[in-house]
Design an enzyme around this catalytic site. Structure first.
Site, PDB file in Angstrom:
ATOM      1  N   SER A 151       5.972   4.972   8.432  1.00 35.45           N
ATOM      2  CA  SER A 151       5.115   4.826   7.263  1.00 35.45           C
ATOM      3  C   SER A 151       6.097   5.389   6.067  1.00 35.45           C
ATOM      4  O   SER A 151       6.732   6.300   6.256  1.00 35.45           O
ATOM      5  CB  SER A 151       3.959   5.669   7.167  1.00 35.45           C
ATOM      6  N   ASN A 211       0.732  -1.186   0.105  1.00 35.61           N
ATOM      7  CA  ASN A 211       0.116  -0.144   0.161  1.00 35.61           C
ATOM      8  C   ASN A 211       1.028   1.352   0.021  1.00 35.61           C
ATOM      9  O   ASN A 211       1.869   1.148   0.556  1.00 35.61           O
ATOM     10  CB  ASN A 211      -0.958  -0.090   1.189  1.00 35.61           C
ATOM     11  N   ASN A 239       4.947   5.906   3.236  1.00 34.77           N
ATOM     12  CA  ASN A 239       4.320   6.527   2.204  1.00 34.77           C
ATOM     13  C   ASN A 239       3.908   8.138   2.541  1.00 34.77           C
ATOM     14  O   ASN A 239       3.288   8.648   1.758  1.00 34.77           O
ATOM     15  CB  ASN A 239       2.937   5.913   2.210  1.00 34.77           C
ATOM     16  N   THR A 240       4.715   8.475   3.576  1.00 36.59           N
ATOM     17  CA  THR A 240       4.746  10.077   3.783  1.00 36.59           C
ATOM     18  C   THR A 240       6.203  10.468   3.445  1.00 36.59           C
ATOM     19  O   THR A 240       7.108  10.011   4.197  1.00 36.59           O
ATOM     20  CB  THR A 240       3.989  10.510   4.853  1.00 36.59           C
ATOM     21  N   ASN A 281       6.516  -1.445  11.461  1.00 38.86           N
ATOM     22  CA  ASN A 281       5.487  -1.183  10.269  1.00 38.86           C
ATOM     23  C   ASN A 281       5.775  -1.958   8.904  1.00 38.86           C
ATOM     24  O   ASN A 281       6.439  -2.927   9.017  1.00 38.86           O
ATOM     25  CB  ASN A 281       5.826   0.529   9.895  1.00 38.86           C
ATOM     26  N   LYS A 321       6.282   3.909  16.864  1.00 39.82           N
ATOM     27  CA  LYS A 321       6.247   2.817  15.771  1.00 39.82           C
ATOM     28  C   LYS A 321       7.209   2.904  14.839  1.00 39.82           C
ATOM     29  O   LYS A 321       7.432   4.040  14.249  1.00 39.82           O
ATOM     30  CB  LYS A 321       4.961   2.888  15.225  1.00 39.82           C
ATOM     31  N   PHE A 329      -1.585   7.988   4.742  1.00 40.24           N
ATOM     32  CA  PHE A 329      -2.259   8.564   5.642  1.00 40.24           C
ATOM     33  C   PHE A 329      -3.526   9.307   5.357  1.00 40.24           C
ATOM     34  O   PHE A 329      -3.804  10.579   5.717  1.00 40.24           O
ATOM     35  CB  PHE A 329      -1.375   9.588   6.573  1.00 40.24           C
TER      36      PHE A 329
END
Length: 348
Positions: free
Chosen positions: A181, A114, A183-184, A252, A223, A118
């Site tokens: 994450s 994915n 993805n940021t 993560n 995390k 966020f």
């Protein structure tokens, strides 16, 4: 076990685009939670209490953040038998996330990729949804996971985390600081020595103010990613201790594609979750346990698709575990399987 076998629903859900299946599932859970129709996925709670960071967890299996980003289905998800549920990641302002398509199944590997980024409705909507849920009133543990907006420059990230902490603090059993994450943009740079030191120092100071204001000290968890070497894990462990963080969540999603090379969608950008993350996650958990010593709370997450997988996490050093991708592949019955497997383990 849930009364309605997941094997009946899975072919239909897997026939849909992954994000469409996710949205349909969350919408159904949100609408049907607390109604007679929730019998379709409800399961009894396996009683296996454990105390961690001053909190009494009813059992050792939780839901990982990311599935319910807007906290809309806390009660519906909790009814699957989770001892604790973590929702988010929430950012101060609403944001759409990354362009679609942004979620991909790799069924041959029991994995997902994915790059959602966020996507969420923002802090105000999130808190309103949390307040409507009854999960905490039933004695279960609720974790609220905070992050930064994509538009916020990385140099100003601390401000977003401070806003998130203050917003969720009164409604959380624990708060998770998500700095892992993939993805940021640049978010994972917050795991580096100086950036992490500054962020956790600011959060620790703000937490003390909030504790005085609300009359209770809410545990803070951090995390982290699986894509860290042993030296980086050691520095993170020391920084967590130095700033009085109450625990760590490991891990993560991963950027590595070693375990899924050659599979359809394997080269899509984003974080890989599911079975291929198990070994890397367990390695980081073991390194954290070695660095932090006994007694420091570790929540293990990544690649749990069976009770045996969960046991491997605890043997690596985790105290409790969380699942997410396994729920998509195996269904709600996995919650009970994991809880019962962990209950059989001898207590230290």
């Amino acid at each position: 076990m849930p009364l309605l076998p997941y094997s009946l629903a899975r072919p239909f859900l897997f026939g849909l685009d992954p994000e469409a299946a996710h949205d349909l599932t969350m919408e159904s859970l949100a609408r049907l939670q607390g109604t007679p129709l929730s019998w379709a996925w409800c399961a009894g709670l396996v009683d296996d209490p454990v105390e961690l960071a001053g909190l009494k967890f009813p059992n050792r299996v939780g839901l990982a953040a990311g599935l319910d980003k807007n906290a809309r289905a806390i009660d519906g998800l909790g009814a699957m038998g989770f001892g604790f549920v973590e929702v988010g990641t929430v950012t101060p302002k609403p944001q759409p996330g990354n362009p679609k398509p942004r979620m991909f199944r790799l069924p041959q590997a029991n994995a997902l990729i994915n790059r959602l980024g966020f996507n969420n409705d923002g802090l105000d909507a999130f808190v309103a949804n949390v307040q409507r849920s009854s999960f905490r009133r039933k004695g279960r543990i609720l974790g609220l996971n905070i992050g930064k907006n994509a538009a916020t420059p990385i140099e100003s990230a601390t401000q977003d985390y401070l806003l998130g902490l203050a917003g969720v603090y009164p409604h959380a059993d624990y708060v998770t600081v998500n700095i892992s994450s993939p993805n940021t943009r640049n978010l994972r740079s917050l795991q580096s020595d100086e950036a992490l030191d500054a962020l956790l120092g600011a959060l620790a100071a703000r937490r003390e103010e909030l504790a005085r204001e609300h009359g209770r000290r809410v545990p803070l968890f951090v995390k982290i990613a699986p894509d860290l070497d042993e030296a980086q894990v050691g520095v993170i462990a020391a920084t967590l201790r130095r700033h009085g963080m109450d625990g760590v969540i490991a891990t993560n999603t991963t950027l590595s594609r070693e375990a899924v090379k050659g599979l359809p969608h394997a080269e899509e950008a984003g974080g890989l979750s599911g079975a291929p993350v198990l070994a890397a996650s367990n390695r980081v958990i073991a390194q954290l346990r070695a660095a932090l010593g006994p007694g420091y709370p570790i929540i293990g997450v990544g690649g749990i698709l069976s009770g045996e997988d969960a046991v491997s996490k605890v043997r690596a050093g985790a105290d409790v575990v969380q699942i997410y991708t396994g729920l998509i592949y195996k269904g709600p019955g996995l919650v009970r399987e994991v809880a019962q497997a962990l209950k059989q383990l001898p207590r230290a």
